[in-house]
Design a protein around this motif. Sequence first.
Motif, PDB file in Angstrom:
ATOM      1  N   THR A 134     -17.730  16.721 -32.613  1.00  0.00           N
ATOM      2  CA  THR A 134     -16.790  17.465 -31.788  1.00  0.00           C
ATOM      3  C   THR A 134     -17.522  18.479 -30.926  1.00  0.00           C
ATOM      4  N   ARG A 157     -19.629  12.631 -28.310  1.00  0.00           N
ATOM      5  CA  ARG A 157     -18.762  13.593 -28.996  1.00  0.00           C
ATOM      6  C   ARG A 157     -17.459  13.787 -28.236  1.00  0.00           C
ATOM      7  N   HIS A 162     -13.399  18.549 -27.355  1.00  0.00           N
ATOM      8  CA  HIS A 162     -12.226  19.239 -27.881  1.00  0.00           C
ATOM      9  C   HIS A 162     -12.050  20.597 -27.208  1.00  0.00           C
ATOM     10  N   GLY A 195     -16.406  18.655 -37.239  1.00  0.00           N
ATOM     11  CA  GLY A 195     -15.287  17.815 -36.874  1.00  0.00           C
ATOM     12  C   GLY A 195     -15.694  16.373 -36.681  1.00  0.00           C
ATOM     13  N   TYR A 196     -15.024  15.471 -37.392  1.00  0.00           N
ATOM     14  CA  TYR A 196     -15.327  14.038 -37.320  1.00  0.00           C
ATOM     15  C   TYR A 196     -14.038  13.242 -37.190  1.00  0.00           C
ATOM     16  N   ASP A 197     -14.125  12.117 -36.511  1.00  0.00           N
ATOM     17  CA  ASP A 197     -13.041  11.149 -36.544  1.00  0.00           C
ATOM     18  C   ASP A 197     -12.946  10.623 -37.965  1.00  0.00           C
ATOM     19  N   PHE A 210      -8.435   9.645 -31.940  1.00  0.00           N
ATOM     20  CA  PHE A 210      -9.447  10.417 -32.672  1.00  0.00           C
ATOM     21  C   PHE A 210      -8.697  11.322 -33.649  1.00  0.00           C
ATOM     22  N   LEU A 240      -9.081  14.182 -35.753  1.00  0.00           N
ATOM     23  CA  LEU A 240     -10.015  15.294 -35.927  1.00  0.00           C
ATOM     24  C   LEU A 240      -9.634  16.144 -37.137  1.00  0.00           C
TER      25      LEU A 240
END
Length: 625
Positions: free
Chosen positions: A308, A358, A361, A449-451, A525, A527
Amino acid sequence: MTSDPDYDVVVRHDATVETRDGTELATDIYRPAEPESGEPIAEPKPALLVRTPYDKRERERVERQGNWYAERGYVVAIQDVRGRFASEGEFYLLKNEAEDGADTVEWLAERPYCDGRVGTMGTSYMAWVQNALATRDPAPLSAMFVNQGAANAWTATLRHHGAFELRWLTWALTIGGGFAKRALDDPDVQRRLAATDTRDVLASEPVVRGQSPLRWIPNYESYVFDYMTTPGSDDFWTDPSINFEAHYDESADVPTVYAGSWYDSYAKATCDNFTALADRKESDHFLLMGAWTHGGQSTWTKPYAGETAFGAAMTRDYLETKLRFFDHYLKGRETWDEPRVQYFRMGTGDGTSTTAGRLRHGGEWATGTDWPLPDTEFVSYYAHGDGRLAPERPAETDSATTYEFDPRDPVPTIGGNCSSYYTFEPRPESIEELPVADRPTKSLTGRGGYDQRTRPETFGAEPPYGPLEERNDVVVFRTPPLTDPVEVAGPIRVRIYASTDAPDTDFTAKLVDEYPSSADFPSGFALNLTDSICRARYRGYRREPDFVEPGEIYAFELELYPTANVFEPGHRIRLDVSSSNYPRYDVNHNTGDELYGGREYHRATNTVYHEADHPTHVELPIQPS
């Protein structure tokens, strides 16, 4: 104007600080020196103290803490904590830090080159020890810059409602045990630790006392199991080196910055300390929360966390920020005019992909006068039987979702408030050629932050890879696509009404900002923003274990880590409920046995209720539009 680098630096290595119990702690002293002669200046200066388990001679620590501040007119003391590197004693994680730190502050203030004022600084363990020594209120303590430190080890950081953060095990197996004195001094122990793959240890959980790789460094194995298994009612959890919350009233009243970040492993503790102490004490207190992951200078300059991206606006200079603070409160300069609360409000990005892949966001800095923010409206979003998450309370009288929780197949951790979930990186050199302390590490979980979808590198995941929401043991509730932005900033609380057929089990919750599909992210996505866990036997903030009755409905309270985020129009607010998040937290075997007491597993049937009398919900700290 902040202090300029006007001085050369002279260093005295391994000065001895004798603690109240006679243990000698090795301390390097950096002093400002005259540029021409190289002699220490005659004028006493304020001192800055750093206490570390990570080797006071580590190059970056020498340059960014010792030399950098000494060049700007501070005496800097960097000390190996008890039992680490050059200091005497036996290392026991966190124990003794209150007394050892207070004794060091007193010792430092008495040196002729110190003007009697001592400030403290440091990140992570080096932040933890600051709060610990503050509970002893040493008179010379004059200011603290606490970056990413703890508050109450039972409620968050070591245990969460009884569940254990496994980073303390992986830390002990890698950068902790790798630098243990016995490991550094004994080639045989070096070889055994270097051959350890943390992934193998976790995959064959539970770790068993006397059978883990830590048996080669018994004092490390001892403290790990103490933290894993000691009941919450034990006095162990009120020790001033472990639980600062229990000692707030007698803690030092000095100007303090509590700095942290939404994706840090100490995010909740950082905000808890500020909230409890800012109004309790007369001195100036500040809260500074970014969206970084765990770390100091190098982390503060990164415009991203995990997958992110937040933009360059988030970056800050950690060293300069501390200098401005200490120049003001230790030297009386007009260098610090910061708001009482400043935080990074995540969101408002365009959702496209950076060149590194990335998610953009985005976000921006915001300020406030208190935490939680004074105009916050706490709004409950309720789970409904059709999978909705909505402000309307459910009207159904009989509505629930049941899933099977198999502790041998836990939900994998994908990013979040993680740190120190390490394993040693495989290297072509033989084990004998590369000391364990020199082996590079790799994160098992990712940070930030990751999918929320598994991929080949996800620890514990097996093909076919895909979104966590597709697992049968993850229950998902989501709002319809938002028509207006929803901004949240503050603590996040979840109440799960649930039952189980087991005598003990866990419930987890995760707050997600769900992006719609786009050209750059065709599958959307998911998050992750924040999460937490509750162990059934410790539900309701109890300290004494109390097992549940199979089939009976209970309320499980979860305090997710705080966050600040704007859910944009078109996005969905999502709540994921499950019973595991591994290896962020240990796995409950559902048997009701003693923790880490056996290898039996019970497949639990867990039910989450979303009905009028048992309305599972998340409470969001909504900010005025």
